[in-house]
Each structure stands twice: as structure tokens, then as C-alpha cells.
Design a protein around this motif. Sequence first.
Motif, PDB file in Angstrom:
ATOM      1  N   ILE A  66     117.361 -30.107  -0.142  1.00 18.73           N
ATOM      2  CA  ILE A  66     117.460 -28.652  -0.084  1.00 18.73           C
ATOM      3  C   ILE A  66     118.901 -28.287   0.228  1.00 18.73           C
ATOM      4  O   ILE A  66     119.428 -28.636   1.281  1.00 18.73           O
ATOM      5  N   LEU A  67     119.538 -27.608  -0.704  1.00 19.33           N
ATOM      6  CA  LEU A  67     120.918 -27.153  -0.540  1.00 19.33           C
ATOM      7  C   LEU A  67     120.903 -25.700  -0.094  1.00 19.33           C
ATOM      8  O   LEU A  67     120.294 -24.847  -0.750  1.00 19.33           O
ATOM      9  N   VAL A  68     121.549 -25.416   1.031  1.00 22.11           N
ATOM     10  CA  VAL A  68     121.715 -24.045   1.494  1.00 22.11           C
ATOM     11  C   VAL A  68     123.028 -23.515   0.967  1.00 22.11           C
ATOM     12  O   VAL A  68     124.065 -24.182   1.043  1.00 22.11           O
ATOM     13  N   ILE A  69     122.989 -22.313   0.416  1.00 18.82           N
ATOM     14  CA  ILE A  69     124.189 -21.629  -0.064  1.00 18.82           C
ATOM     15  C   ILE A  69     124.345 -20.368   0.765  1.00 18.82           C
ATOM     16  O   ILE A  69     123.686 -19.354   0.522  1.00 18.82           O
ATOM     17  N   ASP A  70     125.173 -20.453   1.791  1.00 20.44           N
ATOM     18  CA  ASP A  70     125.416 -19.309   2.669  1.00 20.44           C
ATOM     19  C   ASP A  70     126.473 -18.431   2.015  1.00 20.44           C
ATOM     20  O   ASP A  70     127.630 -18.812   1.896  1.00 20.44           O
ATOM     21  N   THR A  71     126.067 -17.245   1.597  1.00 20.01           N
ATOM     22  CA  THR A  71     126.977 -16.370   0.854  1.00 20.01           C
ATOM     23  C   THR A  71     128.073 -15.781   1.727  1.00 20.01           C
ATOM     24  O   THR A  71     129.077 -15.286   1.210  1.00 20.01           O
ATOM     25  N   GLY A  72     127.866 -15.804   3.037  1.00 19.11           N
ATOM     26  CA  GLY A  72     128.835 -15.164   3.922  1.00 19.11           C
ATOM     27  C   GLY A  72     128.614 -13.678   4.082  1.00 19.11           C
ATOM     28  O   GLY A  72     129.309 -13.021   4.864  1.00 19.11           O
ATOM     29  N   VAL A  73     127.647 -13.114   3.346  1.00 14.06           N
ATOM     30  CA  VAL A  73     127.303 -11.696   3.493  1.00 14.06           C
ATOM     31  C   VAL A  73     126.354 -11.585   4.677  1.00 14.06           C
ATOM     32  O   VAL A  73     125.232 -12.083   4.627  1.00 14.06           O
ATOM     33  N   LYS A  74     126.807 -10.959   5.752  1.00 14.81           N
ATOM     34  CA  LYS A  74     126.017 -10.905   6.973  1.00 14.81           C
ATOM     35  C   LYS A  74     124.891  -9.891   6.834  1.00 14.81           C
ATOM     36  O   LYS A  74     125.033  -8.850   6.194  1.00 14.81           O
ATOM     37  N   HIS A  75     123.776 -10.216   7.459  1.00 13.64           N
ATOM     38  CA  HIS A  75     122.657  -9.280   7.462  1.00 13.64           C
ATOM     39  C   HIS A  75     122.167  -9.122   8.891  1.00 13.64           C
ATOM     40  O   HIS A  75     122.508  -9.888   9.778  1.00 13.64           O
ATOM     41  N   SER A  76     121.353  -8.115   9.091  1.00 15.22           N
ATOM     42  CA  SER A  76     120.770  -7.885  10.411  1.00 15.22           C
ATOM     43  C   SER A  76     119.382  -7.301  10.249  1.00 15.22           C
ATOM     44  O   SER A  76     119.192  -6.315   9.544  1.00 15.22           O
ATOM     45  N   HIS A  77     118.404  -7.928  10.919  1.00 15.60           N
ATOM     46  CA  HIS A  77     117.028  -7.423  10.839  1.00 15.60           C
ATOM     47  C   HIS A  77     116.874  -6.080  11.554  1.00 15.60           C
ATOM     48  O   HIS A  77     115.909  -5.363  11.324  1.00 15.60           O
ATOM     49  N   ALA A  78     117.799  -5.764  12.419  1.00 19.43           N
ATOM     50  CA  ALA A  78     117.658  -4.531  13.192  1.00 19.43           C
ATOM     51  C   ALA A  78     118.159  -3.314  12.428  1.00 19.43           C
ATOM     52  O   ALA A  78     118.100  -2.194  12.921  1.00 19.43           O
ATOM     53  N   THR A  79     118.654  -3.502  11.204  1.00 18.19           N
ATOM     54  CA  THR A  79     119.124  -2.372  10.411  1.00 18.19           C
ATOM     55  C   THR A  79     117.986  -1.793   9.581  1.00 18.19           C
ATOM     56  O   THR A  79     116.909  -2.344   9.492  1.00 18.19           O
ATOM     57  N   GLY A  80     118.255  -0.670   8.926  1.00 14.02           N
ATOM     58  CA  GLY A  80     117.192   0.136   8.344  1.00 14.02           C
ATOM     59  C   GLY A  80     116.433  -0.462   7.196  1.00 14.02           C
ATOM     60  O   GLY A  80     115.244  -0.199   7.034  1.00 14.02           O
ATOM     61  N   GLY A  81     117.078  -1.281   6.350  1.00 10.65           N
ATOM     62  CA  GLY A  81     116.405  -1.761   5.163  1.00 10.65           C
ATOM     63  C   GLY A  81     115.153  -2.557   5.452  1.00 10.65           C
ATOM     64  O   GLY A  81     114.136  -2.426   4.761  1.00 10.65           O
ATOM     65  N   TYR A  82     115.192  -3.370   6.475  1.00  9.65           N
ATOM     66  CA  TYR A  82     114.033  -4.187   6.842  1.00  9.65           C
ATOM     67  C   TYR A  82     112.880  -3.286   7.283  1.00  9.65           C
ATOM     68  O   TYR A  82     111.736  -3.435   6.837  1.00  9.65           O
ATOM     69  N   GLY A  83     113.183  -2.334   8.153  1.00 11.02           N
ATOM     70  CA  GLY A  83     112.140  -1.426   8.635  1.00 11.02           C
ATOM     71  C   GLY A  83     111.540  -0.590   7.521  1.00 11.02           C
ATOM     72  O   GLY A  83     110.333  -0.315   7.514  1.00 11.02           O
ATOM     73  N   GLU A  84     112.368  -0.181   6.568  1.00 17.38           N
ATOM     74  CA  GLU A  84     111.857   0.609   5.439  1.00 17.38           C
ATOM     75  C   GLU A  84     110.879  -0.200   4.606  1.00 17.38           C
ATOM     76  O   GLU A  84     109.857   0.328   4.138  1.00 17.38           O
ATOM     77  N   ARG A  85     111.183  -1.496   4.395  1.00 20.23           N
ATOM     78  CA  ARG A  85     110.271  -2.335   3.617  1.00 20.23           C
ATOM     79  C   ARG A  85     108.941  -2.494   4.356  1.00 20.23           C
ATOM     80  O   ARG A  85     107.868  -2.454   3.755  1.00 20.23           O
ATOM     81  N   ARG A  86     109.017  -2.660   5.661  1.00 20.91           N
ATOM     82  CA  ARG A  86     107.777  -2.811   6.426  1.00 20.91           C
ATOM     83  C   ARG A  86     106.947  -1.539   6.364  1.00 20.91           C
ATOM     84  O   ARG A  86     105.714  -1.595   6.213  1.00 20.91           O
ATOM     85  N   ALA A  87     107.587  -0.385   6.471  1.00 22.05           N
ATOM     86  CA  ALA A  87     106.863   0.884   6.390  1.00 22.05           C
ATOM     87  C   ALA A  87     106.193   1.052   5.035  1.00 22.05           C
ATOM     88  O   ALA A  87     105.067   1.558   4.943  1.00 22.05           O
ATOM     89  N   ALA A  88     106.865   0.624   3.968  1.00 17.13           N
ATOM     90  CA  ALA A  88     106.281   0.716   2.634  1.00 17.13           C
ATOM     91  C   ALA A  88     105.030  -0.146   2.526  1.00 17.13           C
ATOM     92  O   ALA A  88     104.025   0.254   1.915  1.00 17.13           O
ATOM     93  N   CYS A  89     105.088  -1.325   3.118  1.00 18.52           N
ATOM     94  CA  CYS A  89     103.916  -2.203   3.106  1.00 18.52           C
ATOM     95  C   CYS A  89     102.741  -1.553   3.831  1.00 18.52           C
ATOM     96  O   CYS A  89     101.587  -1.637   3.380  1.00 18.52           O
ATOM     97  N   GLU A  90     103.027  -0.921   4.943  1.00 18.99           N
ATOM     98  CA  GLU A  90     101.954  -0.260   5.704  1.00 18.99           C
ATOM     99  C   GLU A  90     101.369   0.914   4.921  1.00 18.99           C
ATOM    100  O   GLU A  90     100.150   1.130   4.933  1.00 18.99           O
ATOM    101  N   ARG A  91     102.217   1.661   4.216  1.00 21.42           N
ATOM    102  CA  ARG A  91     101.705   2.760   3.369  1.00 21.42           C
ATOM    103  C   ARG A  91     100.802   2.213   2.279  1.00 21.42           C
ATOM    104  O   ARG A  91      99.740   2.775   1.986  1.00 21.42           O
ATOM    105  N   GLY A  92     101.237   1.137   1.664  1.00 25.25           N
ATOM    106  CA  GLY A  92     100.457   0.553   0.587  1.00 25.25           C
ATOM    107  C   GLY A  92      99.111   0.046   1.061  1.00 25.25           C
ATOM    108  O   GLY A  92      98.079   0.253   0.400  1.00 25.25           O
ATOM    109  N   ALA A  93      99.101  -0.622   2.213  1.00 20.45           N
ATOM    110  CA  ALA A  93      97.831  -1.119   2.755  1.00 20.45           C
ATOM    111  C   ALA A  93      96.887   0.027   3.062  1.00 20.45           C
ATOM    112  O   ALA A  93      95.690  -0.038   2.762  1.00 20.45           O
ATOM    113  N   ALA A  94      97.425   1.113   3.640  1.00 19.72           N
ATOM    114  CA  ALA A  94      96.586   2.267   3.967  1.00 19.72           C
ATOM    115  C   ALA A  94      95.985   2.873   2.707  1.00 19.72           C
ATOM    116  O   ALA A  94      94.802   3.241   2.680  1.00 19.72           O
ATOM    117  N   ALA A  95      96.791   2.981   1.655  1.00 19.74           N
ATOM    118  CA  ALA A  95      96.297   3.561   0.403  1.00 19.74           C
ATOM    119  C   ALA A  95      95.188   2.707  -0.205  1.00 19.74           C
ATOM    120  O   ALA A  95      94.254   3.230  -0.828  1.00 19.74           O
TER     121      ALA A  95
END
Length: 385
Positions: A212-241
Motif C-alpha cells: 500500500i503506497l500512501v501519496i500525501d498530497t500536502g493539502v491539509k484538511h481539518s475535520h472541524a471545518t464546515g465541509g465535513y459537517g455539511e456532508r453529515r447533515a446531508a446524510c441525516e436529511r436523506g435518512a429522514a426522508a
Amino acid sequence: MTDIRDDARAGFEAVFGRAADGLWSAPGRVNLIGEHTDYNEGFVLPFAIDRRTVVALGVRDDRRVRVASTFADELAEIDLDALAPDALGGWSAYPLGVAWAFGEFGADLGAVPGVDLFIDSDVPVGAGLSSSAAIESAVALALNDVWQLGLDRRTLARVGQRAENVAVGAPTGIMDQSASLLGQADHAVFLDCRTLDSELVPLGLAEAGLAILVIDTGVKHSHATGGYGERRAACERGAAALGVSSLRDATVDDLPRAQQLLDDVTFRRIRHVITENQRVLDTVAVLREQGASAIGELLDASHRSMRDDFEISVPELDLAVETAVAAGALGARMTGGGFGGAAIALVRVGDLSRVQVAVDNAFGEHAFGQPDTFVVTASDGAARN
């Protein structure tokens, strides 16, 4: 591993002026497949890697907790009686959040002594290899031992997740801590994120001539930023529907109905999760029946789904995946929460150099930063050293 243990021990002595009482360590993880399924109570297949975080710990004779590390200049300090999520911030919220979270699982923190902690790590930060869970798991195991709390490893994983969700503010699932605490050499951890039941699945990479070769792009990410939370909220909307408690209870047969009920973006978000759950189950079956050399297309399909449906990839990750496959990788995908970080490629050992050179050249041609590429092996989970 020896060097980082020595560094942690020396760092503790330099900061606190005494020898540590013990060392504990926990690995980062690579998620082989199963992305953003964990908080949807689905299935994941990570493995612990041979990059670790080490905690040197010394027990105190008062109620203070002090934390220092190689990756932050400041010394964080707080009294055990003052531990609360809103009292924590910055990098120290990870280890101090773990100390706080033990109280959420029945530990009597009024009866334990303070500690000094020094943390060192060779798990890349921001690469999607779960440097945060490595910290949480190493600290959780250390405190569980010295405070004699007697919690099992599945509960320690929940302690780490609680710290990350509440003290850090990142809405992550249970996968990362579970991989770090339950991993075993040459095995992946097949985890049911609803029941927390887990099973070790042999990988057999070396005997198949694969890596298994890891390719670290050097582009930093953070789970505490908005994109992660938005995806989780979308999943919850979908499950409710769909009328289900989580997307774990939906299958590909529900997708036509979901497409009628949901807007296009929310539909694509849940389509990723539903199909990714199935890909995890398929990967486990293929590993058992045919071996690791046969899982490449499942990895490729997972990346396409994250790129097109969940939209958590970035150009650097797409380039890494496309280039690796074109240069001979059997399959490749981004790994981790997305919006940056690393990709993984399943590569024949004899093709590693060619794939690495191709990725380096492609990044140069696109004027991207130089990626960091390295091989990881499936390793043992958290331990006292």
C-alpha cells in the motif's frame, strides 16, 4: 519506532525535569475502504499503520494535568476539577479532551492523580492518516492504565471519539479510534459502526507481492471545518426522508425512491454512503475469497464515488489516483475525510518506483507541491512500550 520512543522520553525529561513513569503508543490508520460510512452506522475497513504517536507519562502528586509535545511550543496546563470542553482549545484539546471524556463513561475523575504528558509522533498531520485518533488512543490507553480504570478497548475508542466530537468539535465517527486500538499486524479491522462488533480480516499483502503506497498530497484538511459537517447533515436529511434511523438501513434498492424524494445534491451524498457500505462488504468478501490483488476495482469505484457524489476530493487527490493507476497500480482512492490529505494505491512491489516517479512528475507538471510518497504496512494497535 525506537527513535520516536527515545525522543518522547527525552522530551519529557527536558520539559518536566524528571524521568517518565512509562511510554504508550498508538498508530495512525489507513482506511482501505469505507469513507463517511462510520457516522452513518455503516461498515468500514481500516488498518493500523507503522506510523505512531508516543506518549510519555509521569504521575503527579496533585490534581494538575500538563501536556507538551514536539508539534506545539506551548505547555498546556489545567486542573482535573476544571476539565470541561469549553475550557479546552487548540492542539491540547485532543489529549485533555480524552481526560475529560473518561468522566462521560463512568470514571470517577475525583479520585485520580494529575499527570504530566509529553507527546511525539511520526504520523503526518493533516494527511488523512488519523493523527488525531493516534493521539487520543495513546493518551486513552495511558490514562486507563495509570488511573486503573479498567475500560476495554472498544470503550476507549468511544472515549476518544467523544473527545473529538465534543472537546475538539469535529463530528467524526468511531472508525479511526477503533483502528488505532484494535489493529493487528497484516490485518484490517472490519468494523460494524452500529454494534461496534469488529473482526480482523487478513490482508496477505506481502505474500501476494503487494504494498500500500500512501501519496500525501500536502493539502491539509481539518475535520472541524464546515465541509465535513455539511456532508453529515446531508446524510441525516436523506435518512429522514427515507424513513430510516440511519443510512445503514438503506440499500441500493432504495436509490430510485430516494432520487424522487431528494434534491440532486442530497441524493448524491446518500448514494455515496449506500454504495460505499456495499463496497466494504464486497471488499471483505473478495479479500477472503480471492485475495488482495482482486480488490483494485472496488478501490477505484470508491474514489469515483467520493469525487463525483460526495464531492470531497481535490484536484491533487484526483491526479494522484489517476496517475498511480495509469502507472500500474491495481487500484487507488483517496483515504480519510477528504478536502485534502492522502490517497492510497495498491501496487505490486516491483512497480513501486515507477508509480512514485510518475506521481512526482505529474505533480510537477501541474505545478502542485511535491507529494510525499511512502509505503505503509498493517501493524499492531495501541500498546504500552
